[in-house]
Motif scaffolding. Structure first.
Motif, short mmCIF file in Angstrom:
data_model
loop_
_atom_site.label_atom_id
_atom_site.label_comp_id
_atom_site.label_asym_id
_atom_site.label_seq_id
_atom_site.Cartn_x
_atom_site.Cartn_y
_atom_site.Cartn_z
N VAL A 26 0.16 7.36 -19.68
CA VAL A 26 -0.19 8.17 -18.47
C VAL A 26 -0.93 7.38 -17.68
CG1 VAL A 26 -1.12 10.51 -17.89
CG2 VAL A 26 -0.31 10.66 -20.04
N LEU A 27 -0.30 6.78 -16.63
CA LEU A 27 -1.14 5.91 -15.62
C LEU A 27 -1.40 6.62 -14.47
CD1 LEU A 27 1.27 2.84 -15.90
CD2 LEU A 27 -0.88 3.20 -17.08
N ILE A 28 -2.98 6.74 -14.42
CA ILE A 28 -3.40 7.50 -13.18
C ILE A 28 -3.92 6.82 -12.10
CG2 ILE A 28 -3.37 9.88 -14.42
CD1 ILE A 28 -6.25 9.46 -14.70
N GLY A 29 -3.72 7.26 -10.97
CA GLY A 29 -4.57 6.36 -10.05
C GLY A 29 -4.39 6.81 -8.37
N ASP A 30 -5.48 6.52 -7.78
CA ASP A 30 -5.43 6.62 -6.21
C ASP A 30 -4.20 5.88 -5.63
OD1 ASP A 30 -6.83 4.24 -6.23
OD2 ASP A 30 -8.75 5.49 -5.55
N TRP A 31 -3.80 6.26 -4.40
CA TRP A 31 -2.85 5.65 -3.67
C TRP A 31 -2.83 5.60 -2.17
CZ3 TRP A 31 0.20 2.01 -5.47
CH2 TRP A 31 1.37 1.67 -4.83
N TYR A 32 -2.50 4.73 -1.49
CA TYR A 32 -2.45 4.81 -0.12
C TYR A 32 -0.77 4.50 0.26
CZ TYR A 32 -7.56 3.72 0.18
OH TYR A 32 -8.96 3.77 0.00
N LYS A 33 -0.61 5.32 1.22
CA LYS A 33 0.65 5.09 2.25
C LYS A 33 0.73 3.82 2.93
CE LYS A 33 1.30 10.23 2.56
NZ LYS A 33 1.72 11.13 3.55
N ALA A 34 -0.24 3.38 3.44
CA ALA A 34 -0.09 2.16 4.32
C ALA A 34 0.00 0.97 3.24
CB ALA A 34 -1.61 2.02 4.67
N ASN A 35 0.99 0.03 3.79
CA ASN A 35 1.27 -1.28 3.32
C ASN A 35 0.21 -2.23 2.99
OD1 ASN A 35 1.75 -4.47 3.31
ND2 ASN A 35 3.64 -3.41 3.23
N HIS A 36 0.19 -2.61 1.61
CA HIS A 36 -1.15 -3.07 1.23
C HIS A 36 -1.67 -4.45 2.01
CE1 HIS A 36 2.14 -6.09 -0.21
NE2 HIS A 36 1.28 -6.79 -0.63
N LYS A 37 -0.74 -5.11 2.73
CA LYS A 37 -1.30 -6.36 3.57
C LYS A 37 -1.85 -5.65 4.75
CE LYS A 37 2.69 -9.51 2.36
NZ LYS A 37 3.75 -9.97 2.88
N ASN A 38 -1.45 -4.54 5.26
CA ASN A 38 -2.43 -3.88 6.27
C ASN A 38 -3.63 -3.43 5.54
OD1 ASN A 38 -0.23 -3.99 8.10
ND2 ASN A 38 0.42 -1.97 7.51
N LEU A 39 -3.80 -3.06 4.38
CA LEU A 39 -5.16 -2.61 3.99
C LEU A 39 -5.85 -3.99 3.62
CD1 LEU A 39 -4.01 -0.09 0.92
CD2 LEU A 39 -4.96 0.56 3.24
N GLN A 40 -5.51 -4.97 3.36
CA GLN A 40 -5.88 -6.27 3.16
C GLN A 40 -6.49 -6.74 4.70
OE1 GLN A 40 -3.71 -9.28 1.03
NE2 GLN A 40 -5.19 -11.01 1.60
N ALA A 41 -5.59 -6.79 5.56
CA ALA A 41 -6.02 -7.15 6.85
C ALA A 41 -7.29 -6.33 7.30
CB ALA A 41 -4.94 -7.01 7.85
#
Length: 538
Positions: A160-175
Motif C-alpha cells: 500500500v503505497l500512499i502519497g501526495d501528488w501534483y498534476k503539474a509536471n515535475h520539471k515545472n515544480l523544480q523550476a
C-alpha cells in the motif's frame, strides 16, 4: 540482455553453489517517461519496465539483490533505497553524495546485500525532482524460514503505497523552486499510483492479511483507516512491534509500517481512506477492501479521521514499542541489544530554518543550506580531492547564525554512540531520514528540548527506524550506534526542503582501510566531476 551481463550472472550462480553464499536475486529495469493518469489528468510520469508505480522487490534476509538499471530518460537518473542499510557499502546508496548519476542511454548495476534486515521499505528516484514524477516502488524483506515471526502467517501480503501528488509536471515544480518560490499544496492523494477507488484489495471473509504501508509522497503526513476494521501494528521499518490495535494510523512522509487486518465484518465492500494531516485543506482518497464474495459495493462517506490534532498523533507515536520477545533477522530476541545502557559519546542538536539567500528561498540545518558539489562526496573522499566539501563546518548545535550556502560534511568516528536531537520551531511537522542506519526513537515532546528532557526518554523498548517525525514547535531525540562506515545522507523528507538545502552528509570514518569495516569501491563504479578518468580500483 548483454552477453557480459549473462556471463556475470552465470559466474555468480556458480559461485553461490560452490560456497553456499547468500542467495542472489536479479532484476533488470528500464527507466522511461510515459503517460500516466492518476488524477484524471494525463501527465508525464517515470515508469520502470512500463509500470507506475514500479515493480515490487520481493526478497529475504541476507539476499543479494543485483539490479541493473537502464536509464532511457533524456537526463541523468539515480535510484535510492529508503531504509536498506547498505552495510559497509555506502557506494550503493543511490544519492548524489555517494554515486554519480546514470547518464542518459547508459546503465548501472546496483549490488545490494540485505544484511540482517527484515521489514517494509521502498525505493525512489533521488536526483533533481524526479520523485514528483514516479519511479518509486515497494521493498519487502521477509524473514528466513528458520526465524519465526511473532504472528501467524497471514493469508495475503499487500503493498500500500500512499502519497501526495501534483498534476503539474515535475520539471515545472523544480523550476518553481529554482526561482525561489514555495510549492503550492498538492492536488490529491494516491494509493498505489491511483486516485479515488482506483485500487481494490480482494480478501476472503474470516482471514487475516498483512498491509505494508509506505508514505512515498513529497511532503504530506497521511492518516490511513479501514471502514469497520481494526489495524494491528506488527512492524515498523524492520522492527517487530508490540501488537497494539488502532482505528487509524498516521504515516509521515518517508515512513513505512505493517499492519494485520482481520476480515471479520459482514460481506460487502469497505472503503480504505487516506487523508492529509495538519493541513488547512484536507485531501482524501479511497481504495476498496473487496470481500471476495461481495455483491455490495462500498457506499456512503468514507470513514473520517483526525485532521489537525497534534497531541493525538504524538501520543500514538509514543505508543509504538519494540516487541522484546520477538526474534529479528538473526535467531536472538530484538531486545537483547540494550541501547539504553550505552554511554552517549556525543550529542548533536539539529535545528531547521528557512531564509532568503540572494532573494531566493532556501532551507538549512544549523544555519547551513546544502549545495550539491561538482563531484560526489564519497568519490572526493576516496580520491582525496580537495575543495569538494568542508569537513566539520556544520556545528553540533544551532548557533542562530545567518544562513550560508555550503557543502558540509559532519565527521564522526566509527563505533561512536550519538544522541541526535531534531528541533522544530516551525508551525508544521518535519520528517527526517538517515541513510545507512536505524535510529532508536527515545523521546519526542512539545516545546524546547533541554538536558532535563532525558529524564523521560524510553531506554527500554523504543522502536528503531530510519525516518522520524518532529511535530510543530517540538523536538524528537534518537540514539544511533555509528557502526556502519561510509558517507551517509541525513535529510529532510519534505522533498522541496531537501532540494533547497535541508540536508547534509554524515561521514562515519575509520582509518583501518580494512574490508572488515568497509567494502572497497566497486570496479564498475561510475566516475564523474573531478573524479573523471581516475582508476576505480584505488
Amino acid at each position: 540482455m548483454h552477453a557480459s551481463t549473462l556471463t556475470l550472472i552465470c559466474l555468480l550462480l556458480l559461485l553461490k553453489c560452490a560456497i553456499g553464499e547468500d542467495p542472489y536475486r536479479f532484476f533488470d529495469w528500464t527507466i522511461t517517461y510515459g503517460d500516466i493518469n492518476p488524477l484524471a489528468t494525463k501527465q508525464q510520469g517515470i515508469l520502470i519496465n512500463g509500470k507506475f508505480p514500479g515493480p515490487d522487490i520481493y526478497s529475504q534476509t541476507n539476499d543479494n539483490l543485483i539490479i541493473n538499471v537502464h536509464n532511457n530518460l533524456p537526463e541523468p537518473f539515480l535510484i535510492s533505497w529508503n531504509g536498506v542499510q547498505q552495510r559497509k557499502n555506502s557506494w550503493q546508496d543511490g544519492v548524489y553524495g555517494t554515486n554519480c548519476p546514470i547518464p542518459p542511454g547508459k546503465n548501472f548495476t546496483y549490488h545490494l546485500h540485505l544484511k540482517d534486515q527484515i521489514g517494509s521499505f521502498f525505493y525512489f528516484p533521488s536526483l533533481a525532482f524526479h520523485k514528483a514524477a514516479g519511479g518509486f516502488g515497494a521493498i519487502r524483506i521477509l524473514s528466513r524460514p528458520v526465524i519465526p515471526i511473532p504472528f501467524p502467517e497471514p493469508a495475503g501480503d499487500f503493498t500500500v503505497l500512499i502519497g501526495d501528488w501534483y498534476k503539474a509536471n515535475h520539471k515545472n515544480l523544480q523550476a518553481r523552486l529554482d526561482r525561489g518560490r514555495r510549492l503550492p499544496p498538492p492536488n490529491g492523494i494516491l494509493i498505489n499510483g491511483r486516485g479515488s477507488n482506483g485500487v481494490s484489495f480482494t480478501v476472503d471473509q474470516g482471514k487475516t492479511y498483512r498491509l505494508r504501508i509506505s508514505n512515498v509522497g513529497l511532503e504530506s503526513s497521511l492518516n490511513i483507516r479501514i471502514d469497520g476494521h481494526k489495524m494491528k501494528l506488527v512492524e515498523v521499518e524492520g522492527t517487530h512491534t508490540v501488537q497494539n490495535v488502532y482505528d487509524s494510523l498516521d504515516v509521515h512522509v518517508g515512513q513505512s509500517l505493517s499492519v494485520l487486518v482481520t476480515v471479520d465484518q459482514p460481506v460487502k465492500d469497505y472503503y480504505i481512506a487516506v487523508s492529509t494531516r495538519f493541513t488547512k485543506q484536507v485531501l482524501t482518497t479511497t481504495a476498496v477492501l473487496h470481500y471476495s464474495n461481495s455483491k455490495q459495493p462500498a457506499s456512503g462517506p468514507p470513514p473520517g479521521g483526525p485532521t489537525d490534532d497534534i497531541n493525538w498523533s504524538l501520543n500514538q507515536a509514543r505508543s509504538f514499542q519494540t516487541n522484546l520477545t520477538a526474534s529479528g533477522p538473526r535467531p536472538n530476541p530484538q531486545g537483547s541489544y540494550h541501547y539504553g545502557s550505552i554511554n552517549v559519546t556525543r550529542t548533536i542538536r539539529l535545528a531547521s530554518s528557512a531564509a532568503k539567500v540572494d532573494g531566493k528561498l532556501r532551507y538549512a540545518v544549523n544555519s547551513i543550506s546544502f549545495v550539491d558539489p561538482d563531484t560526489p562526496l564519497k568519490l572526493a573522499d576516496h580520491y582525496q580531492i580537495d575543495g569538494v566539501f568542508t569537513l566539520g563546518s556544520i556545528t553540533d548545535y544551532p548557533t542562530g547564525a545567518t544562513m550560508r550556502m555550503e557543502t558540509p560534511v559532519m565527521d564522526s568516528d566509527f563505533h561512536a554512540f550519538v544522541e541526535l536531537v531534531f528541533e522544530n520551531s516551525d508551525s508544521f511537522l518535519h520528517s527526517w531520514h538517515l541513510d545507512g542506519y536505524s535510529m532508536f526513537v527515545v523521546g519526542m515532546d512539545r516545546g524546547q528540548w533541554s538536558s532535563n528532557s532525558r529524564k523521560n526518554y524510553n531506554l527500554l523498548d523504543a522502536v528503531p527506524r530510519c525516518t522520524v517525525q518532529v511535530y510543530p514547535q517540538s523536538w524528537t531525540a534518537v540514539y544511533v550506534a555509528l557502526d556502519n562506515v561510509g558517507m551517509w545522507n541525513l535529510r529532510s523528507e519534505y522533498w522541496s526542503h531537501r532540494y533547497l538545502g535541508q540536508q547534509f552528509y554524515l561521514r562515519v570514518y575509520t582509518p583501518s582501510n580494512s574490508t572488515r569495516d568497509e567494502l572497497p569501491m566497486p570496479d564498475d563504479a561510475l566516475l564523474c566531476g573531478r573524479a573523471t578518468g581516475k582508476t576505480s580500483y584505488l
